[in-house]
Design a protein around this motif. Structure first.
Motif, mmCIF file in Angstrom:
data_model
loop_
_atom_site.group_PDB
_atom_site.id
_atom_site.type_symbol
_atom_site.label_atom_id
_atom_site.label_comp_id
_atom_site.label_asym_id
_atom_site.label_seq_id
_atom_site.Cartn_x
_atom_site.Cartn_y
_atom_site.Cartn_z
ATOM 1 N N ASN A 283 -12.579 43.626 -3.911
ATOM 2 C CA ASN A 283 -12.499 42.918 -2.686
ATOM 3 C C ASN A 283 -11.468 43.279 -1.782
ATOM 4 N N LYS A 284 -10.184 43.128 -2.214
ATOM 5 C CA LYS A 284 -9.348 43.501 -1.443
ATOM 6 C C LYS A 284 -9.254 44.854 -1.032
ATOM 7 N N SER A 285 -9.589 45.972 -1.784
ATOM 8 C CA SER A 285 -9.645 47.264 -1.798
ATOM 9 C C SER A 285 -10.760 47.436 -0.400
ATOM 10 N N ARG A 286 -11.617 46.878 -0.681
ATOM 11 C CA ARG A 286 -12.893 46.772 0.551
ATOM 12 C C ARG A 286 -12.163 46.459 1.742
ATOM 13 N N ASP A 287 -11.716 45.479 1.885
ATOM 14 C CA ASP A 287 -11.186 44.689 3.022
ATOM 15 C C ASP A 287 -10.136 45.595 3.664
ATOM 16 N N ASP A 288 -9.296 46.044 2.890
ATOM 17 C CA ASP A 288 -8.042 46.767 3.390
ATOM 18 C C ASP A 288 -8.595 48.220 3.796
ATOM 19 N N ASN A 289 -9.666 48.677 3.063
ATOM 20 C CA ASN A 289 -10.152 49.975 3.626
ATOM 21 C C ASN A 289 -10.998 49.804 4.949
ATOM 22 N N GLU A 290 -11.720 48.588 5.115
ATOM 23 C CA GLU A 290 -12.265 48.318 6.320
ATOM 24 C C GLU A 290 -11.157 48.319 7.507
ATOM 25 N N ASN A 291 -10.123 47.396 7.224
ATOM 26 C CA ASN A 291 -9.187 47.242 8.294
ATOM 27 C C ASN A 291 -8.442 48.674 8.715
ATOM 28 N N SER A 292 -8.205 49.579 7.648
ATOM 29 C CA SER A 292 -7.682 50.869 7.642
ATOM 30 C C SER A 292 -8.497 51.924 8.644
ATOM 31 N N ILE A 293 -9.846 51.785 8.148
ATOM 32 C CA ILE A 293 -10.895 52.468 9.223
ATOM 33 C C ILE A 293 -10.860 51.909 10.546
ATOM 34 N N LEU A 294 -10.660 50.737 10.890
ATOM 35 C CA LEU A 294 -10.841 50.388 12.089
ATOM 36 C C LEU A 294 -9.384 50.602 12.895
ATOM 37 N N SER A 295 -8.415 50.393 12.282
ATOM 38 C CA SER A 295 -7.247 50.678 12.924
ATOM 39 C C SER A 295 -7.282 52.257 13.341
ATOM 40 N N GLU A 296 -7.660 53.192 12.425
ATOM 41 C CA GLU A 296 -7.683 54.413 12.919
ATOM 42 C C GLU A 296 -8.608 54.942 14.034
ATOM 43 N N ILE A 297 -9.576 54.186 13.867
ATOM 44 C CA ILE A 297 -10.528 54.556 14.972
ATOM 45 C C ILE A 297 -10.430 53.739 16.298
ATOM 46 N N CYS A 298 -9.518 52.777 16.104
ATOM 47 C CA CYS A 298 -9.045 52.077 17.539
ATOM 48 C C CYS A 298 -7.976 52.796 18.290
ATOM 49 N N LYS A 299 -7.365 53.778 17.444
ATOM 50 C CA LYS A 299 -6.384 54.739 18.195
ATOM 51 C C LYS A 299 -7.094 55.695 19.020
ATOM 52 N N HIS A 300 -8.362 55.828 18.638
ATOM 53 C CA HIS A 300 -9.203 56.809 19.593
ATOM 54 C C HIS A 300 -10.067 56.115 20.745
ATOM 55 N N ALA A 301 -9.700 54.690 20.787
ATOM 56 C CA ALA A 301 -10.788 53.958 21.364
ATOM 57 C C ALA A 301 -9.885 53.411 22.975
ATOM 58 N N LYS A 302 -10.677 53.206 23.862
ATOM 59 C CA LYS A 302 -10.273 52.731 25.251
ATOM 60 C C LYS A 302 -11.141 51.520 25.573
ATOM 61 N N ALA A 303 -10.701 50.483 26.118
ATOM 62 C CA ALA A 303 -11.470 49.352 26.767
ATOM 63 C C ALA A 303 -10.345 48.516 27.624
ATOM 64 N N GLU A 304 -11.016 48.258 28.880
ATOM 65 C CA GLU A 304 -10.365 47.322 29.634
ATOM 66 C C GLU A 304 -10.680 45.847 29.386
ATOM 67 N N ILE A 305 -9.895 45.242 28.618
ATOM 68 C CA ILE A 305 -10.312 43.764 27.969
ATOM 69 C C ILE A 305 -9.688 42.937 28.862
ATOM 70 N N PRO A 306 -10.878 41.923 29.188
ATOM 71 C CA PRO A 306 -10.398 40.932 30.126
ATOM 72 C C PRO A 306 -9.639 39.861 29.512
ATOM 73 N N ASP A 307 -8.752 39.211 30.320
ATOM 74 C CA ASP A 307 -7.917 38.079 29.666
ATOM 75 C C ASP A 307 -8.732 37.242 29.059
ATOM 76 N N ALA A 308 -10.080 36.562 29.603
ATOM 77 C CA ALA A 308 -10.878 35.744 28.814
ATOM 78 C C ALA A 308 -11.281 35.941 27.383
ATOM 79 N N MET A 309 -11.271 37.221 27.236
ATOM 80 C CA MET A 309 -11.648 37.441 25.744
ATOM 81 C C MET A 309 -10.381 37.450 24.889
#
Length: 479
Positions: A283-309
């Motif tokens: 379970n820890k491997s799965r969770d850390d892998n998912e977070n690792s994937i997200l972290s890397e993809i987010c480096k390639h993503a852009k969004a103008e996040i409103p303060d409300a979110m």
């Protein structure tokens, strides 16, 4: 009523709503009927003042505020519902009056924070670190030690120097640039060596001391230490060691296991323990892998996040922290008082973590929609059947008891699981030398960090660790 919409700054939509003079007068009449009981005019009973008299006595604007509220509450939700295919509202609108020309009705505006559009340069073909955790014999033995811990006795040691695992009773007094600092001094303090309770280097410097010994140790406060005036500073602590105690554990035997763990033999217990640890490692491997994937993809993503979110995310983080404190028998209000923090100061601690969490959610939503990842009824029913078997019920019996929200959760969980399977298959996952995950630690007034968990489709939460800020014994805080 007519309205127009226009794209605003920082992921907002401005709705300009025009009401005719008839609609405005109707709203004023409703406002009068709703609020007239609040006003007193000499010569009239409350609630019986004629509208012209009321407006003459208090001014024409006396009914305006409630009239605006009536118009907004009646028409704003309908507009949002009508436009839900065009944008998703993520917070409360900022309301304003654009125009109030006499005899021509009113023009109101609502600046609405909306879910931003996300652009992702790449989410496949990336090189992403993969985590794998294994269970060793030492891990199993540590669990056995935990079982024996409750029956262990403290034995005083006088014939050797202290070592990791010992509890030492010490006096300490810290100074920076020759000046003592608040919270840096204590007497008769019991410290478990190797627990990581104090700043790096402190416990290592105590190891090897003998009863009655006094010495100065030099340690450096971490660069990210919570107290601004101590960050990165070199310090000197004068230490006096009064007492050393060590744990003496009972023998792990079949008889002990039968009476304390409900198992027949030590080997049975070790087998069950290994199975439990291996499941946790998966379970820890799965969770850390998912977070690792997200972290890397987010480096390639852009969004103008409103303060409300971001504020909504912080709301959830504060609530989660409060729940974890409750499990320790502490109320959030008590914690803030003890830590001498206002709610505003407390919330500010989560701001840095909120942005990447929101971005991760947006990225997940975007990829799910782009790849058209779904869960059909057969897949949902298969999961429900698994749950039914786990509680010894038939599929039909169990499904009757399920709340529709639980069915939606199951569906979302399937979608998110499919998403990460897709991302792992379509990116280069590499491993480094396996490292054993650090043990979780908690301190008084500090909530433990839970493992990442999946919540809803488009959400893979990574819970924040409580930021450790304390006004007592700075040296005793973790890095």
């Amino acid at each position: 009523m007519k309205y127009t919409q226009a794209v605003g700054e920082k992921s907002t939509v401005k709705l300009t709503i025009t009401f005719s003079e008839d609609e405005w007068q109707e709203a004023l009449s409703s406002s009068y009927l709703k609020t007239r009981g609040k006003y007193a005019v000499p010569g009239f009973r409350k609630g019986k003042v004629p509208r012209p008299v009321l407006e003459n006595y208090y001014g024409k604007g006396v009914l305006y505020e409630e009239a605006f509220n009536i118009l907004y509450s009646k028409h704003y939700p309908a507009i949002i519902e009508k436009e839900r295919e065009n944008f998703t509202v993520v917070g409360e609108p900022t309301l304003d009056v654009e125009d109030m020309t006499a005899g021509k009705g009113v023009v109101l505006s609502a600046v609405v924070p909306v879910k931003p559009e996300v652009t992702i340069d790449a989410y496949t073909g990336l090189k992403i670190k993969k985590f794998e955790y294994n269970v060793s014999d030492a891990d199993v033995e540590n669990e056995m030690k935990k079982l024996l811990e409750k029956d262990a006795t403290d034995v005083e040691v006088t014939d050797r120097a202290c070592k990791n695992g010992d509890t030492v009773n010490i006096d300490f007094s810290g100074s920076v640039d020759g000046e003592k600092f608040p919270g840096g001094t204590a007497e008769d303090y019991n410290l478990v060596l190797g627990s990581g309770s104090f700043i790096p280097g402190f416990e290592d410097a105590v190891v090897g001391m003998k009863v009655g010994e006094n010495k100065d140790i030099n340690v450096k406060f971490p660069e990210d230490y919570q107290a601004d005036n101590l960050r990165g500073k070199d310090s000197v602590f004068n230490i006096t060691l009064h007492k050393i105690t060590e744990k003496k554990y009972p023998e792990l035997t079949d008889e002990y296991v039968k009476s304390h763990a409900g198992m027949e033999t030590v080997e049975d217990l070790k087998k069950k323990t290994r199975e439990r640890l291996e499941k946790a490692a998966v379970n820890k491997s799965r969770d850390d892998n998912e977070n690792s994937i997200l972290s890397e993809i987010c480096k390639h993503a852009k969004a103008e996040i409103p303060d409300a979110m971001l504020e909504n995310e912080i709301d959830g983080m504060v609530q989660d922290f409060s729940y974890r404190l409750m499990y320790q028998g502490i109320k959030l209000e008590e914690y803030l008082k003890y830590m001498q923090l206002s709610m505003e100061q407390f919330r500010s601690q989560f701001k840095e973590q909120a942005q990447p969490r929101v971005m991760s959610q947006l990225v997940i939503d975007k990829i799910i929609r782009t790849e058209k990842i779904t869960a059909d009824d057969k897949e949902v029913d298969a999961k429900i059947e698994e749950q039914a078997k786990s509680v010894d019920k038939t599929f039909e019996e169990y499904k009757k008891t399920i709340d529709p929200r639980q069915v939606e959760y199951i569906k979302n969980d399937i979608i998110v699981t499919k998403l990460f399977a897709f991302l792992e298959a379509n990116n280069e996952m590499y491993t480094e030398e396996a490292k054993k995950p650090a043990a979780k630690k908690t301190t008084a007034g500090t909530a433990e960090k839970p493992a990442a968990k999946k919540t809803t489709a488009g959400t893979a939460e990574k819970k924040p660790a409580a930021k450790k800020t304390t006004t007592k014994k700075p040296a005793a805080d973790k890095e």
